[in-house]
Design a protein around this motif. Structure first.
Motif, short mmCIF file in Angstrom:
data_model
loop_
_atom_site.label_atom_id
_atom_site.label_comp_id
_atom_site.label_asym_id
_atom_site.label_seq_id
_atom_site.Cartn_x
_atom_site.Cartn_y
_atom_site.Cartn_z
N VAL A 56 -24.73 30.95 -17.72
CA VAL A 56 -25.82 30.09 -18.18
C VAL A 56 -26.43 29.30 -17.02
CG1 VAL A 56 -26.36 28.07 -19.57
CG2 VAL A 56 -25.04 29.93 -20.55
N VAL A 57 -25.56 28.73 -16.21
CA VAL A 57 -26.06 27.89 -15.11
C VAL A 57 -26.84 28.71 -14.08
CG1 VAL A 57 -25.32 26.53 -13.11
CG2 VAL A 57 -24.30 26.10 -15.34
N THR A 58 -26.27 29.81 -13.62
CA THR A 58 -26.98 30.61 -12.61
C THR A 58 -28.21 31.28 -13.22
OG1 THR A 58 -25.45 32.45 -13.04
CG2 THR A 58 -24.97 31.05 -11.15
N GLY A 59 -28.06 31.74 -14.48
CA GLY A 59 -29.20 32.36 -15.13
C GLY A 59 -30.37 31.41 -15.26
N THR A 60 -30.08 30.19 -15.66
CA THR A 60 -31.13 29.19 -15.79
C THR A 60 -31.76 28.89 -14.44
OG1 THR A 60 -29.76 28.20 -17.50
CG2 THR A 60 -31.63 26.91 -16.73
N TYR A 61 -30.91 28.74 -13.45
CA TYR A 61 -31.43 28.45 -12.10
C TYR A 61 -32.40 29.53 -11.64
CZ TYR A 61 -31.62 27.77 -7.06
OH TYR A 61 -32.06 27.60 -5.77
N PHE A 62 -31.97 30.76 -11.76
CA PHE A 62 -32.81 31.84 -11.26
C PHE A 62 -34.07 32.01 -12.10
CE2 PHE A 62 -30.40 32.78 -7.76
CZ PHE A 62 -29.10 33.19 -8.02
N SER A 63 -33.96 31.77 -13.40
CA SER A 63 -35.16 31.86 -14.23
C SER A 63 -36.18 30.83 -13.82
CB SER A 63 -34.82 31.64 -15.70
OG SER A 63 -33.98 32.62 -16.17
N VAL A 64 -35.69 29.64 -13.59
CA VAL A 64 -36.62 28.54 -13.28
C VAL A 64 -37.15 28.65 -11.86
CG1 VAL A 64 -36.70 26.06 -12.88
CG2 VAL A 64 -35.65 26.95 -14.96
N VAL A 65 -36.30 28.90 -10.92
CA VAL A 65 -36.71 28.86 -9.52
C VAL A 65 -37.38 30.15 -9.08
CG1 VAL A 65 -35.85 28.67 -7.16
CG2 VAL A 65 -34.96 27.17 -8.94
N ASP A 66 -36.80 31.26 -9.46
CA ASP A 66 -37.33 32.54 -8.97
C ASP A 66 -38.09 33.33 -10.03
OD1 ASP A 66 -34.38 33.12 -6.89
OD2 ASP A 66 -36.25 32.03 -6.49
N HIS A 67 -38.21 32.74 -11.21
CA HIS A 67 -38.93 33.41 -12.31
C HIS A 67 -38.39 34.79 -12.61
CE1 HIS A 67 -41.62 30.07 -11.89
NE2 HIS A 67 -41.79 30.37 -10.60
N VAL A 68 -37.08 34.88 -12.54
CA VAL A 68 -36.45 36.16 -12.84
C VAL A 68 -36.23 36.24 -14.35
CG1 VAL A 68 -34.32 37.47 -12.55
CG2 VAL A 68 -35.30 36.25 -10.62
N THR A 69 -36.54 37.41 -14.92
CA THR A 69 -36.24 37.57 -16.35
C THR A 69 -35.00 38.43 -16.49
OG1 THR A 69 -38.05 39.15 -16.21
CG2 THR A 69 -38.37 37.24 -17.64
N LEU A 70 -34.09 37.91 -17.26
CA LEU A 70 -32.87 38.67 -17.51
C LEU A 70 -32.95 39.25 -18.91
CD1 LEU A 70 -30.52 36.00 -16.02
CD2 LEU A 70 -30.82 38.30 -15.09
N PRO A 71 -32.23 40.34 -19.14
CA PRO A 71 -32.35 41.00 -20.46
C PRO A 71 -31.63 40.24 -21.57
CG PRO A 71 -30.77 42.16 -19.06
CD PRO A 71 -31.39 41.09 -18.21
N TRP A 72 -32.06 38.99 -21.83
CA TRP A 72 -31.43 38.23 -22.91
C TRP A 72 -31.71 38.83 -24.28
CZ3 TRP A 72 -28.32 35.47 -20.37
CH2 TRP A 72 -28.69 34.63 -19.29
N ARG A 73 -32.95 39.27 -24.43
CA ARG A 73 -33.40 39.63 -25.77
C ARG A 73 -32.69 40.86 -26.30
NH1 ARG A 73 -38.45 36.92 -25.69
NH2 ARG A 73 -37.82 34.95 -24.75
N ASP A 74 -32.22 41.65 -25.38
CA ASP A 74 -31.62 42.92 -25.78
C ASP A 74 -30.22 42.66 -26.36
OD1 ASP A 74 -31.03 46.07 -24.00
OD2 ASP A 74 -30.66 45.45 -26.06
N VAL A 75 -30.11 42.77 -27.68
CA VAL A 75 -28.84 42.44 -28.33
C VAL A 75 -27.71 43.35 -27.87
CG1 VAL A 75 -27.64 42.25 -30.54
CG2 VAL A 75 -30.00 41.49 -30.35
N ALA A 76 -28.06 44.60 -27.74
CA ALA A 76 -27.04 45.56 -27.28
C ALA A 76 -26.50 45.15 -25.93
CB ALA A 76 -27.64 46.96 -27.21
N ALA A 77 -27.39 44.71 -25.06
CA ALA A 77 -26.96 44.29 -23.74
C ALA A 77 -26.10 43.04 -23.83
CB ALA A 77 -28.18 44.03 -22.85
N ASP A 78 -26.48 42.13 -24.74
CA ASP A 78 -25.69 40.91 -24.90
C ASP A 78 -24.27 41.22 -25.34
OD1 ASP A 78 -28.43 38.89 -26.26
OD2 ASP A 78 -27.79 39.32 -24.20
#
Lengths: 331, 391
Positions: free
Chosen positions: A147-169
């Motif tokens: 959560v911490v690194t994901g949030t950081y990268f989303s905010v700072v580098d505008h990286v999108t991670l595959p959160w929405r994909d339930v199978a991936a989750d």
């Protein structure tokens, strides 16, 4: 067993330094990455990326015409940030499991194991509580790091991670659980001969550092000599890292190098540890899971076997030295 | 069952050091048994063998008539007849960051079949209700000991074993712990075995074992041991101008021997199987060459005189005889330290016998008796000192 597991968890949480210390390995890797590692890696892959993006733009056709709607150009961050996260999660899984197992060292040193044995005859139940506690701590810490690194990268580098994909989750949760369980098993085996807090401290430091290298986080596997690569392929964490990386990157690698020759994407994967070259072919997720499990089991069994042998096979000069606290020695 | 635990000929080696040699103990039900000895005597090792934490190198332990293996793997459970053990270790085994209640609840759940209310019950038994929700690490030493004892009581033990429960506590706290333990013993019919290096704790026990260098030197009640191995010390402050009278009365009694209190001329000491009936043999007093104080120094120091007398009656008789000259007096019974000194030649706290007890060293010089001495009184005093009471 639940009682003891609860106890181990409570003790871990109520000790602030425990929590922080366990994340040290992951934290250091994270900081190193942000400070200079990322730039170093960028240099290797920017050209290939630009080439790939240019080809993709060409395929879109001249401005104004729309052939195929291509995805947004893939930035370096899109490739490297999730890659780092994968590596850090792998490190976290083992270092936090090891930190959780520290309670076993403390208990052993202070005779608490004897106390538990007086109440609860089954050594297995006592040992299982340490394993369970360790695994739970590992999962929770991995979640926090995610959560911490994901949030950081989303905010700072505008990286999108595959959160929405339930199978991936679900898959991600599964890998975190597996890493935690095998991490706990490995931690248990590593801790088996550690009898003092100081020695435990040393072990944690060594493993925390080693995990970073062996998972190919500080230096990607592609950048080390062949001999070192073989060693890294023997480290269970390398495979959990590969599994994490593949999941977190999603299709970013394909998109980044889609229009480039297939070998470019392959090379990226192999150099960065998203799959390992064994027998000339890159490993698949299933193989990686099997290797993670198998290698952990082999290491743990080997350690426990050596210990069993040294204890039960009589050596010369054993004489009166056999009379140790026989309860303590069996935990 | 008449004995809860019977240990015979236990021994334990650590490398080439024999920590425990031929130790035999009987723990009686409903009693408080104390194993007393200085640091390093082998108390914790002995207890370790009884609780199954340490494997004996020799000897046998029976729990309630059931012979346990010489290397019991864990505490005996409540087999028919076998006692259920509760153990309080020397160091604390509870967790500082958890509260008292949390600690006890977790331990309670380790056992099978402990009912839910037991934790509150044991907290009440040791008077820990006031601080039950405080973190264990924040409690004082005495409070922590109470909680440690509560922990041991969770499983309804029939025998409570404590290894140095009062070490490191101040005297008031120790007293309150003794009271609590004795109360538990009487109310819950709990048998208690404890080890200690505080000799005065022998007084709270019904049965005492004195241990030193891994060997049992004596056993019995504190009263028995004191009667058997020590004498009274009589300290008389006399009129300053009667010094020479006093001196002549005790003329010839002074020896320069180091202050070993001997039971009799045969030099018999005590041992674990000593079946002696107590103090000096009454029958021997009559004329076997002098029992009791014959070897003991009489020390005269300024206007005070110290000497040993075998019993209270001898004390009274001597005082009556010397009455004209006595300004003040003190009669002190022997202490456990004196018992220890007798049996081992050492002060329990490390000083050796020759290093000086209060009555060491003679200062008397013999003088010619003056006319003021009452020869009859002198004779009586003499004989009292030599032979003990006549009555």
């Amino acid at each position: 067993m639940i009682a003891l597991t609860t106890r181990n968890l409570l003790l871990f949480i109520r000790n602030r330094s425990n929590v922080l210390f366990s994340l040290l390995g992951a934290l250091i890797a994270f900081l190193l990455y942000i400070v200079f590692l990322k730039q170093t890696l960028e240099g290797s892959w920017t050209d290939a990326l630009q080439a790939g993006n240019a080809v993709a733009a060409l395929a879109r056709g001249p401005a104004g015409t729309s052939a195929v709607t291509a995805a947004d150009p893939v930035t370096v961050s899109d490739l490297l940030d999730p890659w780092l996260m994968g590596g850090i999660l792998s490190i976290t899984a083992i270092t936090t499991a090891l930190a959780g197992m520290g309670q076993l060292v403390y208990d052993r040193e202070n005779g608490l194991i004897d106390d538990f044995r007086l109440a609860c005859r089954s050594t297995w139940r006592i040992q299982a509580s340490y394993l369970a506690g360790s695994a739970i701590i590992s999962v929770v810490m991995q979640l926090i790091v995610l959560v911490v690194t994901g949030t950081y990268f989303s905010v700072v580098d505008h990286v999108t991670l595959p959160w929405r994909d339930v199978a991936a989750d679900v898959q991600l949760a599964g890998i975190m659980l597996c890493s935690a369980v095998f991490g706990a098993a490995l931690a248990f085996a590593l801790t088996v001969s550690i009898t003092t807090q100081r020695a435990n401290s040393g072990l944690n430091t060594v493993v925390g550092t080693a995990a970073g290298f062996l998972s190919g986080v500080y230096v990607p596997i592609g950048a080390v000599p062949a001999g070192a690569q073989h060693v890294m392929k023997l480290w269970p964490g390398a495979y959990s890292a590969a599994l994490f990386r593949r999941l977190l990157l999603g299709d970013a690698v394909s998109r980044a190098f889609g229009r480039a020759p297939a070998s470019v994407a392959e090379r990226f994967r192999e150099d960065m540890g998203i799959g390992y070259g064994i027998g000339g072919v890159l490993t698949t997720p299933v193989q990686e899971l099997a290797l993670l499990a198998g290698i952990t089991v082999i290491i743990v069994s080997a350690i426990l076997l050596v210990r069993w042998v040294s204890r039960h096979v009589p050596m010369a000069n054993q004489g009166r030295r056999r009379s140790e606290h026989h309860l303590q020695s069996e935990s | 069952m008449s004995t809860m635990v019977r240990a015979r000929h236990l021994s334990k080696w650590y490398g080439t050091h024999e920590a425990v040699h031929d130790v035999s103990l009987d723990i009686a039900p409903g009693a408080l048994t104390a194993v007393i000895g200085p640091n390093g005597a082998g108390k914790s090792t002995t207890i370790g063998m009884l609780t199954g934490v340490v494997r004996p190198d020799g000897g046998v332990i029976e729990y309630g008539g059931t012979r346990a293996q010489p290397t019991p793997r864990a505490l005996p459970r409540s087999r028919a007849g076998a006692p259920r053990l509760g153990v309080v270790f020397q160091g604390s085994v509870l967790d500082g960051p958890l509260t008292v209640r949390e600690n006890l609840s977790i331990r309670a759940r380790l056992y099978d079949g402990v009912p839910g209310g037991r934790v509150d019950e044991v907290i009440a038994l040791v008077d820990a209700t006031d601080f039950a929700d405080q973190r264990y690490g924040s409690l004082s030493g005495g409070q922590r000991r109470r909680v440690d004892i509560a922990r041991a009581l969770i499983s309804h033990p029939t025998l409570l074993i404590l290894d140095e429960p009062t070490t490191g506590l101040d005297i008031a706290t120790r007293r309150s712990l003794w009271t609590m333990l004795d109360g538990l013993r009487r109310r819950e019919n709990l048998s208690i075995l404890l080890t200690t290096h505080y000799l005065e704790e022998a007084n709270i026990a019904q049965q005492v074992y004195l241990i030193d260098h891994g060997r049992i030197h004596a056993q019995g009640s504190a009263r028995d041991l004191i009667a058997r191995y020590t004498q009274y010390t009589l300290e008389i402050t006399f009129e300053p101008n009667r010094r020479s009278d006093i001196e002549s009365m005790v003329r010839g009694r002074v020896k320069h021997a180091p202050g070993a209190v001997r039971r009799g001329d045969d030099g018999r000491g005590g041992g674990p199987d000593d079946a002696g009936d107590g103090r000096g043999d009454e029958g021997a007093r009559g004329g076997d060459g002098g029992h009791g104080v014959s070897g003991n120094p009489v020390v005269i120091d300024g206007d005070r005189m110290h000497l040993s007398v075998p019993d209270a009656d001898a004390c009274i008789e001597l005082l009556m005889v010397m009455r004209p000259y006595v300004r003040d007096f003190r009669c002190l019974r022997g202490t456990m330290n004196d018992v220890f000194l007798t049996l081992t030649g050492r002060d329990a706290h490390g000083a050796s016998a020759s290093a000086g007890s209060a009555c060491d060293g003679a200062t008397l010089t013999s003088t010619v008796p003056t006319a003021r001495t009452d020869p009859a009184a002198a004779a009586v005093a003499d004989s009292i000192i030599t032979e003990g009471s006549r009555s």
